[in-house]
Design an enzyme around this catalytic site. Structure first.
Site, PDB file in Angstrom:
ATOM      1  N   LYS A  69       1.008  -1.295  -0.163  1.00 39.52           N
ATOM      2  CA  LYS A  69       0.167  -0.121  -0.161  1.00 39.52           C
ATOM      3  C   LYS A  69       1.088   1.190  -0.109  1.00 39.52           C
ATOM      4  CE  LYS A  69      -3.796  -2.299   2.269  1.00 39.52           C
ATOM      5  NZ  LYS A  69      -4.662  -2.182   3.857  1.00 39.52           N
ATOM      6  N   GLN A 104      -4.855  -1.263   9.631  1.00 39.87           N
ATOM      7  CA  GLN A 104      -4.525  -2.723   9.183  1.00 39.87           C
ATOM      8  C   GLN A 104      -5.422  -3.713  10.159  1.00 39.87           C
ATOM      9  OE1 GLN A 104      -3.907  -3.653   5.513  1.00 39.87           O
ATOM     10  NE2 GLN A 104      -4.294  -5.266   6.124  1.00 39.87           N
ATOM     11  N   ASP A 121     -11.928   2.675   4.108  1.00 39.54           N
ATOM     12  CA  ASP A 121     -11.979   1.904   4.100  1.00 39.54           C
ATOM     13  C   ASP A 121     -13.312   1.499   3.895  1.00 39.54           C
ATOM     14  OD1 ASP A 121     -10.438  -0.377   3.740  1.00 39.54           O
ATOM     15  OD2 ASP A 121      -9.964  -0.486   6.483  1.00 39.54           O
TER      16      ASP A 121
END
Length: 291
Positions: free
Chosen positions: A53, A97, A120
């Protein structure tokens, strides 16, 4: 009949190029998008994913901010970091995460992120906005699936779709996105009765149930589009939730595992960061990057 194999890797590469161009245009206006990624603990798979990422974020011209906490860090420390990032104008997107260590409350952590920075799309306000047809940040994997389906089929209006899986990360938001595009959607799962018959009626099958080779080839309607979100480690390597060899003889198009949906997830994370940056600065949503 042999299905067209949908090349998610190539599509994601093209998407990243679009993002790179739109990021450059934003930077020319004096605005540099910034993505902060927080990793708690030292899970090897998460570490690899986070590094990828960070690398792709920088390659598109965005600022990448990495924060790492030990697995033993108290939840209060993570929440304090999130609050700091919420208040940092250089940070447009925040991603924590998952999974988190067992002593942390995942929902509390997710909902501590400011909704407009929740790239997200997991914050309860974004979930509600998506479900009610409002402008929202959208989970990255379902957004990637939608982009692949639109590219393949064009207008999804009136298509019959079966989503196998009811998770908050993929199944439920995937169904909401398909509904937004006026598809007729059935949400199914591993306990659904007559699941093979349901699938055989579907123009679109999205498999996100987390079981290797769960969807059999003879479940697929001839010519249907099959999107396999599953990533399962087996003795034979990585396989999806769909029996690819069998389904590819019947489907019209199918995503492989690996190389299908997976590469789309990070590309869509970058797309969402660009969208969040545009909205924070009163600019129109980036073209082609939102549902």
């Amino acid at each position: 009949m042999t299905a067209k194999v949908i090349d998610g890797k190539a599509f994601a590469a093209g998407l990243r190029e679009q993002i790179k161009l739109q990021t450059a245009a934003m930077i020319a206006q004096g605005i540099t998008p910034g993505l902060a990624v927080v990793l708690v603990g030292e899970d090897p798979a998460s570490q690899v994913y986070v590094r990828s990422k960070e690398k792709q974020t920088r390659e598109t011209g965005m600022n990448s901010f990495a924060h790492r906490l030990s697995a033993e860090a108290p939840q209060a420390e993570l929440l304090a970091l999130i609050e700091q990032l919420n208040n940092d104008p250089a940070v447009n997107g925040i991603l924590v995460q998952l999974p988190l260590p067992a002593h942390m409350d995942e929902a509390a952590v997710i909902n501590a992120i400011r909704p407009e920075k929740d790239v997200d799309g997991f914050h309860i306000l974004n979930v509600g906005r998506l479900a009610t047809g409002q402008k929202a940040m959208v989970p990255c994997t379902p957004l990637g699936c939608l982009m692949l389906l639109r590219d393949l089929l064009g207008d999804l209006s009136g298509k019959s779709a079966v989503v196998i899986g009811r998770s908050n990360i993929v199944g439920k938001p995937m169904a909401q996105l398909l509904l937004r595009d006026s598809a007729t959607v059935t949400i199914a799962h591993s306990r659904t009765r007559n699941l093979p018959e349901l699938c055989r009626q579907a123009d679109i099958v999205v498999a996100a149930v987390g079981r290797p080779n769960f969807v059999q080839g003879d479940w697929i309607k001839p010519g249907a589009a099959v999107v396999d979100v599953g990533i399962n480690r087996t003795d034979d390597g990585l396989v999806g939730d769909v029996d690819f060899a069998a389904a590819s003889q019947i489907a019209g198009a199918i995503t492989p595992v690996p190389g299908g949906v997976g590469p789309m997830t990070i590309a869509c994370l970058l797309a969402s960061t660009l969208t969040a940056t545009a909205r924070a600065n009163g600019l129109p949503d980036p073209e082609g990057l939102t549902p």
